[in-house]
Design a protein around this motif. Structure first.
Motif, mmCIF file in Angstrom:
data_model
loop_
_atom_site.group_PDB
_atom_site.id
_atom_site.type_symbol
_atom_site.label_atom_id
_atom_site.label_comp_id
_atom_site.label_asym_id
_atom_site.label_seq_id
_atom_site.Cartn_x
_atom_site.Cartn_y
_atom_site.Cartn_z
ATOM 1 N N TYR A 40 8.732 -13.319 -5.053
ATOM 2 C CA TYR A 40 9.586 -12.948 -3.921
ATOM 3 C C TYR A 40 10.493 -11.767 -4.285
ATOM 4 O O TYR A 40 10.810 -10.938 -3.433
ATOM 5 N N GLY A 41 10.920 -11.703 -5.545
ATOM 6 C CA GLY A 41 11.707 -10.549 -5.979
ATOM 7 C C GLY A 41 10.915 -9.260 -5.901
ATOM 8 O O GLY A 41 11.434 -8.221 -5.470
ATOM 9 N N ALA A 42 9.637 -9.318 -6.309
ATOM 10 C CA ALA A 42 8.781 -8.130 -6.213
ATOM 11 C C ALA A 42 8.577 -7.722 -4.755
ATOM 12 O O ALA A 42 8.579 -6.539 -4.414
ATOM 13 N N LYS A 43 8.413 -8.723 -3.882
ATOM 14 C CA LYS A 43 8.262 -8.420 -2.450
ATOM 15 C C LYS A 43 9.529 -7.762 -1.909
ATOM 16 O O LYS A 43 9.449 -6.820 -1.098
ATOM 17 N N THR A 44 10.689 -8.224 -2.334
ATOM 18 C CA THR A 44 11.947 -7.622 -1.898
ATOM 19 C C THR A 44 12.035 -6.162 -2.335
ATOM 20 O O THR A 44 12.435 -5.291 -1.559
ATOM 21 N N ALA A 45 11.644 -5.895 -3.589
ATOM 22 C CA ALA A 45 11.685 -4.519 -4.095
ATOM 23 C C ALA A 45 10.746 -3.619 -3.294
ATOM 24 O O ALA A 45 11.087 -2.480 -2.952
#
Length: 624
Positions: free
Chosen positions: A260-265
């Motif tokens: 989810y952090g990668a998706k946010t970035a």
């Protein structure tokens, strides 16, 4: 007894839920009050389901929208800046497979509610018939024996008896704090409430809203969702006794957070500019995304790419008048007949509206007026989309009244505006129409009626910037200067990037004999709207009135560059050069202005005065 203790245990939960629901109702009531105690106005493209005449379509679609929003929380793969129009196709029949998604969502929600109300069996100790007894240092549950670790006590305290009890009671020693949890039923209910209650106004249950899906309304529900995931993972961790399985669960959780952090970035990269944002929305809402992208590309001077974007937008939704107008504005030799045939399939009123807008942009005002008038007379019988027809007719009347207003025919314009108000459908946004009615009454010096319609415009849309500016002008005329200034400042606050707001405020300051402040506003307006002739030209005027002639000269030059063949711009540039002592440059601008408008008396007079000065200084006029 437990039945008597349960209400006490639930009291904090009930208080929390009451506070959450009460604050939500209060905010909703305030929002309705600020909208003038009226439901929101929106077009049928903003929320197609609300405009559908079929009860089944509205019901199935509205039942599916919460499930679609929940899926965005669960798997935010397809995100978009706009979900209007056909981004989420309507559910028209029970055979639509998306109904199973709705069914699964509501079944899961009801299960969580039931689970929260009955309490979590994982974290509660069972007693006989599900209860627990301690005997001889052992825990007996349903006849099964489990060894307990007992607390040996602190120094000076009575030690344990031989049977492992102290004062007849065994103290359970917790080796791992995660192994024993407080009851999660109350937590579960509170987080469910945090997930669902703030979302209720967006469900169309209380009133129709002006959007299909809006990711911004998921900000607060996402907090409840995240807490639910946390409670679920923690309960699962307690239920799993194998160290390997617990490690696997922890690793999976860390992986989920990283994913989810990668998706946010990646999503943050979409928001770097308008162009990247609109490109990211093409796969969700191609019509709106292509149209907005075309506007961005046009502003960047990429006309060929902008034309392609506008054509793509019309391919997905052919009745967007603004796209047709923009396409015609940047294209030479566009297939006029093919464009008209293209939009006629969406109804004759839309075709006439779009045609009138295009004729207005081409300067054929009389033909545009006839087109708008014809549109307003089309009967609304046997039409495919009567709601869209009424909106188009109202827009035609609005545009017709605006043309009459610009030609100084205020009485005729008011007749047309009043007809538009009578024919206006519920979903039509009336703030611009009401504001123009106020403008017409202002021109007729009927100030009380003008004030009434300006207020109606602000009631319809409290953040409507033109109504703030026009009402501010009216208050200034009435001598209510303090109130007027507040409206100008509010317009700037609503959109600090709009140069026109600073321009109107600057003109107000000039009228109040505050030239220094007016000059600051003028420069700010010209910087923000440097491509708008009217703003730059008026800024130069204001700087000249503030006796800042050098700065005024700069902006007169800029205005003349924007419209090199406009006589008024050249004449005023000549005048400021004249005042600044640049006589030969001033003469050239005067002569050019007279070439474009030979009968202009002001330019002729200024030129004669300039020649007199030049002769006294021994300069030879160019025309001699």
């Amino acid at each position: 007894s437990r039945s008597q203790q349960r209400p006490r245990k639930n009291a904090p939960l009930l208080i929390s839920l009451s506070l959450l629901a009460g604050s939500g109702v209060g905010l909703l009531a305030a929002r309705v009050y600020w909208m003038g105690n009226k439901p929101p106005n929106f077009s049928n493209s903003d929320n197609p389901a609300a405009d559908s005449p079929h009860l089944l379509t509205r019901t199935l679609t509205f039942l599916h929208l919460p499930a679609a929003n929940f899926w965005l929380l669960l798997c935010p793969d397809r995100l978009s800046f706009d979900w209007s129009m056909d981004a989420l196709p309507l559910l028209r029949t029970f055979a639509d497979w998306r109904n199973f998604q709705s069914l699964a969502f509501y079944a899961g929600l009801l299960f969580l509610v039931w689970y929260g109300l009955r309490g979590s069996p994982i974290v509660e100790k069972r007693e006989a018939n599900g209860k627990s007894h301690v005997t001889n240092g052992k825990s007996l549950t349903n006849g099964h024996c489990h060894h307990l670790h007992t607390d040996l006590g602190s120094p000076g305290e009575p030690g344990p008896t031989k049977n492992g009890t102290q004062n007849g009671t065994a103290k359970v020693h917790h080796n791992a704090p995660w192994d024993s949890l407080p009851p999660t039923g109350n937590l579960l209910m509170f987080f469910l409430a945090l997930l669902t209650l703030p979302f209720l106004p967006a469900t169309n249950l209380l009133f129709y809203v002006g959007f299909v899906v809006a990711e911004r309304v998921l900000y607060i529900p996402s907090m409840g969702f995240c807490m639910l995931v946390t409670v679920g993972l923690r309960s699962l961790y307690v239920a799993v006794r194998s160290r390997r399985h617990r490690t696997l669960l922890l690793c999976s959780t860390v992986g989920l957070v990283l994913l989810y952090g990668a998706k946010t970035a990646l999503r943050n990269r979409d928001w770097q500019s308008e162009e990247t944002l609109y490109r990211s929305g093409i796969r969700v809402n191609p019509a709106k995304a292509w149209g907005n992208l075309g506007n961005v590309l046009k502003n960047q001077g990429k006309m060929a790419e902008a034309e392609g974007a506008y054509r793509n937008a019309l391919h997905f939704r052919g009745n967007m008048a603004d796209m047709l107008y923009n396409l015609l504005a940047i294209t030479e030799g566009v297939g006029w007949d093919s464009l008209l045939n293209h939009i006629l399939v969406f109804g004759p009123s839309a075709a006439y509206l779009n045609t009138g807008i295009i004729l207005t942009s081409q300067g054929d005002v009389e033909e545009a007026k006839r087109t708008f008038l014809t549109c307003s007379q089309i009967p609304d019988e046997n039409l495919k989309d009567p709601h869209a027809h009424k909106s188009s007719v109202t827009s035609c009347l609005y545009n017709l009244g605006k043309l009459l207003h610009e030609q100084g025919q205020q009485e005729e314009a008011l007749v047309v505006y009043k007809e538009a108000v009578q024919k206006m459908p519920r979903q039509f946004a009336p703030q611009s129409l009401f504001n123009m009615m106020g403008e017409a009454y202002m021109r007729l010096n009927r100030l009380d009626e003008a004030g009434h319609w300006y207020k109606e415009s602000l009631n319809a849309k409290p953040d409507h910037i033109p109504a703030h500016l026009t009402y501010g002008k009216l208050l200034s005329i009435l001598g209510q200067t303090a109130e007027a200034e507040q409206y100008f400042l509010k317009a700037i606050q609503l959109d600090p990037t709009k140069g026109n707001c600073y321009m109107h405020y600057g003109q107000f300051l000039l009228e109040q004999s505050r030239p220094g402040e007016a000059a600051v506003m003028a420069e700010r307006a010209a910087e923000l709207d440097s491509g708008e002739f009217d703003v730059v030209f008026n800024a130069a005027h204001m700087l000249r009135q503030a006796s800042l002639n050098e700065k005024a000269e700069k902006y007169y030059f800029h205005a003349a560059a924007l419209r090199p063949d406009y006589p008024a711009a050249l004449m005023n540039l000549g005048a400021i050069l004249h005042l600044n002592g640049k006589l030969q440059e001033a003469e050239a601008k005067y002569l050019r202005a007279l070439q474009l408008r030979p009968d202009d008396l002001i330019t002729q007079s200024n030129l004669r005065k300039l020649w007199n000065i030049m002769e006294r200084q021994g300069l030879r006029p160019a025309a001699s």
